[in-house]
Design a protein around this motif. Structure first.
Motif, short mmCIF file in Angstrom:
data_model
loop_
_atom_site.label_atom_id
_atom_site.label_comp_id
_atom_site.label_asym_id
_atom_site.label_seq_id
_atom_site.Cartn_x
_atom_site.Cartn_y
_atom_site.Cartn_z
N ALA A 1 38.10 32.19 44.29
CA ALA A 1 37.88 32.06 42.85
C ALA A 1 38.82 31.00 42.30
CB ALA A 1 38.12 33.39 42.14
N GLU A 2 38.30 30.16 41.42
CA GLU A 2 39.11 29.13 40.81
C GLU A 2 39.97 29.72 39.71
OE1 GLU A 2 36.60 26.02 39.47
OE2 GLU A 2 35.83 25.53 41.46
N ALA A 3 41.08 29.06 39.43
CA ALA A 3 41.98 29.51 38.37
C ALA A 3 41.23 29.59 37.06
CB ALA A 3 43.17 28.56 38.25
N GLY A 4 41.49 30.64 36.33
CA GLY A 4 40.79 30.84 35.07
C GLY A 4 41.30 29.94 33.96
N ASP A 5 40.40 29.46 33.13
CA ASP A 5 40.74 28.67 31.95
C ASP A 5 40.90 29.64 30.79
OD1 ASP A 5 40.99 26.98 29.83
OD2 ASP A 5 39.20 25.79 30.27
N THR A 6 42.11 29.73 30.30
CA THR A 6 42.39 30.72 29.25
C THR A 6 41.59 30.46 27.98
OG1 THR A 6 44.31 29.41 28.56
CG2 THR A 6 44.70 31.22 30.13
N ALA A 7 40.95 29.31 27.88
CA ALA A 7 40.09 29.06 26.72
C ALA A 7 38.94 30.06 26.68
CB ALA A 7 39.55 27.63 26.76
N ALA A 8 38.63 30.68 27.84
CA ALA A 8 37.56 31.67 27.89
C ALA A 8 37.87 32.87 27.03
CB ALA A 8 37.32 32.10 29.34
N LEU A 9 39.17 33.11 26.77
CA LEU A 9 39.55 34.26 25.94
C LEU A 9 39.19 34.04 24.48
CD1 LEU A 9 43.11 34.94 27.45
CD2 LEU A 9 40.93 35.98 28.10
N ASP A 10 39.01 32.78 24.11
CA ASP A 10 38.75 32.49 22.70
C ASP A 10 37.39 33.00 22.25
OD1 ASP A 10 41.17 31.21 22.71
OD2 ASP A 10 40.32 29.20 22.99
N GLY A 11 36.53 33.34 23.18
CA GLY A 11 35.21 33.84 22.81
C GLY A 11 35.20 35.29 22.42
N PHE A 12 36.37 35.94 22.47
CA PHE A 12 36.47 37.36 22.12
C PHE A 12 37.39 37.52 20.91
CE2 PHE A 12 35.37 37.09 26.54
CZ PHE A 12 34.40 38.07 26.70
N ALA A 13 37.05 38.44 20.03
CA ALA A 13 37.81 38.61 18.80
C ALA A 13 39.25 38.99 19.05
CB ALA A 13 37.13 39.68 17.92
N ASP A 14 39.52 39.72 20.14
CA ASP A 14 40.89 40.15 20.44
C ASP A 14 41.45 39.41 21.65
OD1 ASP A 14 39.27 41.29 22.31
OD2 ASP A 14 40.05 43.33 22.10
N GLY A 15 40.93 38.23 21.94
CA GLY A 15 41.41 37.46 23.08
C GLY A 15 42.89 37.15 23.00
N ALA A 16 43.41 36.99 21.78
CA ALA A 16 44.83 36.68 21.60
C ALA A 16 45.72 37.87 21.91
CB ALA A 16 45.08 36.19 20.17
N ASP A 17 45.13 39.08 21.99
CA ASP A 17 45.91 40.29 22.25
C ASP A 17 46.22 40.47 23.73
OD1 ASP A 17 45.75 40.77 19.55
OD2 ASP A 17 44.09 42.21 19.72
N VAL A 18 45.61 39.66 24.59
CA VAL A 18 45.87 39.78 26.03
C VAL A 18 47.30 39.33 26.30
CG1 VAL A 18 45.19 39.01 28.33
CG2 VAL A 18 43.43 39.40 26.58
N SER A 19 48.05 40.16 27.03
CA SER A 19 49.45 39.83 27.34
C SER A 19 49.53 38.54 28.13
CB SER A 19 50.09 40.97 28.14
OG SER A 19 50.06 42.17 27.39
N GLU A 20 50.68 37.86 28.00
CA GLU A 20 50.84 36.55 28.61
C GLU A 20 50.65 36.62 30.12
OE1 GLU A 20 51.04 32.59 28.75
OE2 GLU A 20 51.06 33.79 26.92
N TYR A 21 51.20 37.67 30.77
CA TYR A 21 51.13 37.75 32.23
C TYR A 21 49.69 37.91 32.73
CZ TYR A 21 50.15 42.81 32.16
OH TYR A 21 49.57 44.03 31.98
N ALA A 22 48.78 38.42 31.84
CA ALA A 22 47.42 38.74 32.27
C ALA A 22 46.39 37.70 31.86
CB ALA A 22 47.01 40.11 31.70
N ARG A 23 46.78 36.71 31.07
CA ARG A 23 45.80 35.80 30.48
C ARG A 23 44.99 35.02 31.54
NH1 ARG A 23 46.04 35.18 25.12
NH2 ARG A 23 45.17 33.08 25.15
N GLU A 24 45.70 34.48 32.52
CA GLU A 24 44.98 33.71 33.54
C GLU A 24 44.05 34.60 34.35
OE1 GLU A 24 45.86 31.15 37.59
OE2 GLU A 24 47.42 31.22 36.04
N ALA A 25 44.50 35.82 34.67
CA ALA A 25 43.69 36.75 35.45
C ALA A 25 42.43 37.17 34.69
CB ALA A 25 44.51 37.98 35.82
N VAL A 26 42.61 37.51 33.41
CA VAL A 26 41.46 37.93 32.61
C VAL A 26 40.47 36.78 32.48
CG1 VAL A 26 40.69 38.79 30.37
CG2 VAL A 26 42.82 39.65 31.37
N ALA A 27 40.97 35.58 32.21
CA ALA A 27 40.09 34.41 32.08
C ALA A 27 39.35 34.15 33.39
CB ALA A 27 40.91 33.19 31.68
N GLY A 28 40.02 34.31 34.51
CA GLY A 28 39.38 34.08 35.80
C GLY A 28 38.26 35.06 36.07
N LEU A 29 38.46 36.33 35.74
CA LEU A 29 37.42 37.33 35.96
C LEU A 29 36.26 37.17 34.99
CD1 LEU A 29 39.54 40.52 36.75
CD2 LEU A 29 38.31 39.05 38.35
#
Length: 757
Positions: A695-723
């Protein structure tokens, strides 16, 4: 509803299967693999045939066979007027409801222009209605049919004049009830159009009132000139009138000058083929394909339509009988026929002369089948619906409906029956008008090869045809059933699901109902249990006599279910899966079952998965460890809160050694703590490499499509974006809820999607 082997596989194609062998489609489209003929009345039969041409393509044909002398005879109908067109059903309706005719069959005939005006000659009931544009013609008399090659009717108007003026002035022409061009002179009658002459350019018009006579191909009429107009565009023709006209640009004003109001004019018609004077009905046709029983020179045929197409054709035998032949085409069920194949077919039917009629989307055959009071289009026009055409050949009878039964038929005549199978049969009757009639009492039905008991027919055990004879009240009839011992295609369906490398995966105790349809020559056939057998191999379950399989084997058992129907066998591999009672209707069922079969998850109890319960950190680590194949670990983890004998101890040690789990700190993992969504996403993302997932590294810009994307903790942002990019995480479509707990069902989905099980 259950599909059992005692059920008839599908309804008969009643309209297409009504028919006793006689009229073989032959050398062109191939010898008939299926052929049925029904004698509708003396001298009038219908044949349906299926053949396979030299390329192996299926061809379906339909034919009406008419012999002069019976109660049915052909007429020509160029719709309600020469200008315009009708579908075959509308033409039949017009003939019946407006003209009062009893129509029992119809086929399309002549080619036509975009205006709906037929290209060839039209004679209806002896009345000459339209001239010929360089076509051949088919003529019908009480003695039979004949073909006339490019006949021409010349119309001559000779003026008697007034007071010695214009006496003997004469005009000759051949164009009659055709669309006027820029160079032609045309004569119009009331039969052309009830609207007008349909002309648009300025020209002259001479209006004649008919004093005596009717327009025929060879005859004489007396006319009076009513008016001469040198600057007309169009005019209503009207009953009892003729209009002679040409465009001004044609330079034919001299013809108009031959007439003046009040002149008495003699109209004379002469035909190059004297035989047409005796013909009551004539229509145009295309190429002459057979002459004296041999194919004509194909270089003279219309090369633009010579390849395989839907066809309508007419053939004439030496005994005077006539075949109207329709070939379906441009579909998977019928590839059509070339002109050569068409000619060869008609020759094989012993025709001496044959012509091509209009084909393509125009090809249509309408027939009143036994038991019906209305006509039905029997073939499948290639346009997908009936095309409007200019001219038809109708078969009519002067008999009136409502009489006693004259003919008996089997409603199932022509059906295809699997050997040894039984079907209910019933009789139909028609009167002298070929309309439905009551079946006389005392009906008996006997079979030549099979047996009949009451209203049930049982087929013999060997393939072939079987002739049935019907008799009631002095009225008789015959019918044919086609017996087969093997189908040529079989489709099986079932209500189970596959997976895990097996065709069917069933929970222990589940029932599986098979559905099936078989065909012969792409047609349904009648079959009961005599043509169905089931075989179960392996300790997986049992099949009852109705074809319902019950999975009674132990979890993990595998085997096969074989279904043989009409000589064709289909086999399924079956696996008995472990499922849980509380996920039967749950949205996550397929993910849970997939992970269970892979040994990654287990239930909370024997038959309970608890899909909506939360999951603890230690259990999730264990699932990841199992997904990785439970590799050996050299030592246990350094986490003080993970006992050495804990069921998840090795899993957490593996996760720590692989850099997947670092815990809250170097001594604390919190294995009994509820797992949050972002924690689970992070652990899974870090484990993908160990699980064999790239799996390629996640682009954290993917979190911007969710209303609470900014609430994702810093340590988890890349992982959540990748999934999210991997398609394993989608939240509820609007939010991710990163700090909320993860349910066991949600865990099953993200894990199953991520590792592809």
């Amino acid at each position: 509803m259950k599909n059992t082997p005692r059920r008839i596989l599908s309804l008969l194609l009643a309209a297409a299967l009504l028919f006793t062998p006689a009229l073989a489609a032959g050398d062109g489209t191939g010898g008939a693999a299926y052929e049925n003929t029904v004698t509708l009345t003396d001298g009038f039969t219908y044949t349906n045939a299926i053949s396979f041409n030299a390329s192996g393509s299926r061809v379906e044909t339909f034919a009406l066979d008419w012999t002069p002398g019976g109660s049915v005879y052909p007429i020509v109908l160029a719709c309600d007027t020469i200008y315009g067109s009708l579908t075959i059903s509308d033409a039949v309706s017009y003939a019946e409801n407006t003209l009062g005719l009893n129509v029992v069959g119809a086929v399309n005939s002549d080619f036509f222009y975009s205006s709906g005006v037929p290209c060839g000659m039209v004679v209806e009931n002896g009345i000459y209605k339209s001239s010929n544009d360089l076509e051949n013609a088919v003529a019908f008399t009480s003695e039979g049919a004949f073909i006339s090659q490019t006949p021409v009717v010349t119309i001559t108007l000779t003026n008697a004049g007034q007071d010695g003026e214009r006496e003997g002035a004469s005009v000759s022409l051949t164009d009659y009830n055709k669309v006027r061009s820029a160079t032609d002179m045309v004569l119009y009658s009331e039969y052309f159009s009830t609207v007008s002459t349909r002309t648009t350019a300025e020209g002259w018009m001479v209006r004649f009132r008919i004093l005596e006579g009717e327009m025929t191909v060879s005859g004489e009429m007396t006319l009076e000139v009513e008016d001469v107009n040198y600057s007309a565009t169009s005019d209503t023709i009207g009953e009892g009138y003729l209009i002679l006209t040409a465009q001004t640009a044609a330079g034919l004003d001299w013809a108009a000058d031959c007439f003046a109001a009040g002149d008495i004019v003699t109209l004379t018609t002469t035909c190059t083929d004297e035989r047409l004077a005796e013909a009551e009905n004539v229509c145009g046709c295309g190429d002459l394909l057979l002459s004296d029983g041999e194919l004509t020179e194909s270089s003279g045929w219309n090369s633009t339509i010579a390849s395989a197409n839907p066809r309508t054709a007419l053939g004439i035998r030496a005994d005077g009988s006539t075949v109207l032949y329709v070939v379906d085409g441009r579909s998977s069920l019928s590839s059509g026929a070339s002109l050569t194949q068409l000619a060869e077919d008609l020759k094989s039917m012993e025709c001496e002369y044959a012509v091509n009629l209009d084909g393509g989307g125009s090809s249509a055959l309408s027939l009143r089948l036994p038991g019906s009071s209305t006509n039905t289009v029997i073939n499948v026009p290639s346009d997908g619906s009936e095309r409007k055409c200019a001219c038809y050949i109708l078969f009519v009878t002067d008999e009136t409906a409502g009489g006693a039964a004259e003919n008996l038929f089997l409603e199932q005549d022509g059906a295809i029956v699997f050997a040894g199978s039984s079907l209910d049969i019933s009789a139909l009757a028609t009167d002298a008008a070929l309309s439905p009639a009551s079946v006389p009492s005392g009906l008996t039905v006997t079979a030549e090869r099979g047996t009949v008991s009451g209203s049930v027919y049982t087929a013999p055990d060997t393939a072939g045809t079987d002739t049935l004879t019907l008799s009631a009240g002095g009225v008789t009839g015959t019918a044919t059933l086609h017996i087969i011992t093997e189908a040529d295609s079989l489709t099986l369906t079932h209500d189970g699901s596959g997976g895990y490398g097996y065709d069917i995966a069933l929970d222990k105790g589940a029932e599986l109902t098979f559905g099936y349809s078989a065909s012969y020559l792409s047609r349904s056939f009648v079959m009961d249990g005599s043509g169905v057998s089931y075989t179960v191999s392996g300790d997986i379950g049992e099949m009852n006599e109705d074809g319902v399989f019950t999975a009674s084997g132990e979890y993990g058992a595998e085997g096969t279910v074989s279904v043989e129907i009409a000589g064709i066998t289909t086999e399924y591999t079956v696996y008995i899966i472990k499922s849980f009672g509380d996920i039967t209707e749950h949205w996550a069922r397929r993910y849970v079952e997939a992970l269970y079969q892979s040994g990654i998850v287990a239930g909370t109890e024997e038959d309970v998965f608890s899909p909506d319960s939360g999951i603890i950190r230690g259990d999730f680590a264990l699932m990841l460890y199992r997904a990785a194949g439970e590799p050996e670990v050299d030592s246990l983890s350094a986490f003080a809160d993970v006992p050495e004998d804990a069921y998840y101890a090795k899993a957490i040690a593996w996760a720590q050694s692989m850099g997947i789990a670092s815990g809250y700190d170097e001594y604390t993992f919190g294995p009994q703590d509820a797992l949050t969504r972002e924690q689970a996403f992070t652990l899974l993302w870090r484990a993908l490499g160990a699980l064999g997932v790239e799996a390629e590294a996640g682009d954290t810009a993917a979190l911007d499509g969710f209303a609470d994307g900014a609430d994702v903790s810093e340590y988890a942002r890349e992982a959540v974006a990748g999934l999210i990019t991997l398609g394993a995480v989608s939240g509820d479509g609007e939010t991710l809820s990163p700090q909320s707990g993860l349910t066991r069902a949600e865990m099953a989905k993200i894990l199953a999607i991520s590792i592809g099980v």
